[in-house]
Design a protein around this motif. Structure first.
Motif, PDB file in Angstrom:
ATOM      1  N   LYS A   1      43.650 -14.592  31.482  1.00  0.00           N
ATOM      2  CA  LYS A   1      44.207 -15.704  30.709  1.00  0.00           C
ATOM      3  C   LYS A   1      43.588 -17.034  31.144  1.00  0.00           C
TER       4      LYS A   1
ATOM      5  N   LEU B   1      40.138 -17.426  29.653  1.00  0.00           N
ATOM      6  CA  LEU B   1      40.137 -17.800  28.240  1.00  0.00           C
ATOM      7  C   LEU B   1      40.494 -19.257  28.026  1.00  0.00           C
ATOM      8  N   GLN B   2      41.155 -19.878  28.999  1.00  0.00           N
ATOM      9  CA  GLN B   2      41.371 -21.324  28.906  1.00  0.00           C
ATOM     10  C   GLN B   2      40.042 -22.069  29.048  1.00  0.00           C
TER      11      GLN B   2
ATOM     12  N   ASP C   1      36.915 -20.600  28.387  1.00  0.00           N
ATOM     13  CA  ASP C   1      35.966 -20.197  27.348  1.00  0.00           C
ATOM     14  C   ASP C   1      36.610 -19.140  26.471  1.00  0.00           C
ATOM     15  N   THR C   2      37.012 -19.545  25.286  1.00  0.00           N
ATOM     16  CA  THR C   2      37.680 -18.610  24.370  1.00  0.00           C
ATOM     17  C   THR C   2      36.708 -17.621  23.743  1.00  0.00           C
TER      18      THR C   2
ATOM     19  N   GLN D   1      34.537 -12.263  24.773  1.00  0.00           N
ATOM     20  CA  GLN D   1      35.207 -11.146  24.105  1.00  0.00           C
ATOM     21  C   GLN D   1      35.771 -10.141  25.097  1.00  0.00           C
TER      22      GLN D   1
ATOM     23  N   HIS E   1      39.228 -11.147  26.003  1.00  0.00           N
ATOM     24  CA  HIS E   1      40.169 -10.870  24.904  1.00  0.00           C
ATOM     25  C   HIS E   1      40.525  -9.386  24.866  1.00  0.00           C
TER      26      HIS E   1
ATOM     27  N   GLN F   1      38.358 -28.194  31.484  1.00  0.00           N
ATOM     28  CA  GLN F   1      37.976 -27.495  30.260  1.00  0.00           C
ATOM     29  C   GLN F   1      36.855 -28.239  29.539  1.00  0.00           C
TER      30      GLN F   1
ATOM     31  N   ARG G   1      33.004 -27.011  28.800  1.00  0.00           N
ATOM     32  CA  ARG G   1      32.440 -26.932  27.453  1.00  0.00           C
ATOM     33  C   ARG G   1      31.146 -27.724  27.334  1.00  0.00           C
TER      34      ARG G   1
END
Length: 404
Positions: A185, A188-189, A191-192, A195, A198, A231, A235
């Protein structure tokens, strides 16, 4: 359960290693890619069956008739590490790349120990070394030591992506699903687009529900909130070419999947509307389909039905022409164009298309029946125009029809 030698899910290792280049401070964001220096991209001439040959003393000249080993990658910059430690790290990366995880682990350990001896204080470089050594542990199934090294890396550089992902994989291999869930989790904060994270969250959710019941969320450790500044900083980091290409490929595949699903739905809805006699609504569905797939022959023949039912014969003919350009032997296109010609009172062209249908398939009963009707209409048309000077073409057609 709890076996430190158990292989991690998905093959383990968390992909390739972290690298850093002096002067840029740039690292690959991809959990499965490594930035390569120019020297690292050169073919490895000195390896045969995974065994490194002896370096030549001349540093590039042939020795005893054998080609020299290219070891220039050892001198590639490695963050702010001094040269002798950079060589250890680069050699570790090279060994890892060739599947020699135990030997790579030794090099990273020497580099880590060397940093302490040299008084090197570079959290970023140490974080990478611990993270890379953790990847070796994970590849060898040593999840306990992998977790320890990832934790050290995260103490040096909080919210570093690769140590988080590798630790999550190690936790999952030890069936410590709650902690694995938390790390995924957190990943994913940052880098969404990962995969693997996920997929792991989806898989672990099922396991945790089975393990802890409906209140499984209440038993989770606290999920840290990654600061917005971190974050944003993540990015803005440049990404590797490999990652950019992989993301573009995934995006293209996802777009193609959505497009295909949308097309299938629209076409099915159009066909159902035709069966119920709602031709205008069906026509609109086929219009949308053609935007997605303009080279789908069946869409033109299907839309031609809608035009025919609305007595829009010229448009029906045009669609059948388009279908025949895509499939010159399409019986449906010939038959429906014949009906369009009939509606346009071009009985000779209608007769020609119907004869084409029967030549392709003599058993099409509808074409036989329609040919009889069109032939009668053509005869009547020619007789009605008998008072005028008939065209040679029509006379020939009439002569042919009188003989049939």
């Amino acid at each position: 359960m709890g076996n430190t030698q158990e292989k991690p899910p998905g093959g383990g290792g968390g992909g390739r290693l972290d690298t850093a280049t002096a002067g840029s401070g740039t690292r690959s964001r991809d959990t499965g890619s490594t930035e390569k220096t120019q020297s690292q991209t050169a073919p490895e001439k000195g390896f045969a069956n995974g065994t490194q040959r002896q370096n030549s003393p001349a540093g590039g000249k042939e020795e005893q008739g054998r080609p020299a080993v290219d070891t220039s990658y050892l001198d590639a910059p490695a963050g702010s590490l001094p040269p002798h430690l950079a060589r250890l790290k680069n050699e570790g990366n090279h060994l890892f790349k060739h599947g020699q995880f135990g030997d790579a682990l030794e090099k990273y350990t020497q580099a880590i120990d060397g940093c302490a001896e040299a008084g090197t204080d570079s959290p970023e470089d140490l974080c990478i070394l611990y993270s890379n050594r953790a990847a070796c542990y994970l590849k060898d199934g040593n999840s306990v030591d992998c977790i320890q090294d990832c934790t050290k890396a995260l103490e040096l550089q909080p919210y570093s992506l690769k140590p988080l992902l590798r630790r999550a994989m190690a936790y999952e291999s030890l069936e410590r699903y709650r902690r694995a869930y938390v790390d995924y989790k957190t990943v994913l904060q940052l880098d969404t687009g990962i995969q693997a994270a996920h997929d792991s969250i989806h898989r672990l959710t099922k396991m945790l529900i089975e393990q802890d019941g409906p209140e499984w969320r209440e038993k989770l450790p606290e999920i840290p909130v990654v600061p917005l500044s971190v974050q944003q900083q993540h990015r803005e980091k440049p990404i590797s070419i490999e990652l950019a290409q992989a993301r573009a490929a995934r995006a293209a595949q996802e777009e193609a999947r959505r497009k295909e699903a949308r097309f299938t739905l629209l076409k099915r809805e159009g066909n159902d509307l035709v069966k119920r006699g709602h031709f205008q609504e069906a026509l609109e569905k086929y219009n949308e389909c053609l935007i997605l797939k303009p080279d789908e022959c069946a869409l033109y023949t299907n839309r031609a039905i809608c035009f025919l039912k609305q007595s829009r014969f010229e448009e029906a003919k045009h669609d059948c022409d388009s279908a025949l350009q895509l499939e010159p032997g399409n019986k449906k296109a010939f038959y429906r164009r014949a009906l369009a010609y009939k509606g346009l009172q071009d009985y000779l062209s209608a007769s020609t298309d119907l004869q084409e249908v029967l030549q392709l398939d003599p058993n099409v009963r509808e074409a036989e029946q329609e040919l009889e009707v069109v032939t009668g209409l053509l005869r009547q048309s020619l007789m009605d125009n008998a008072a005028h000077t008939p065209r040679v073409k029509d006379l020939n057609a009439l002569t042919h029809l009188m003989k049939t």
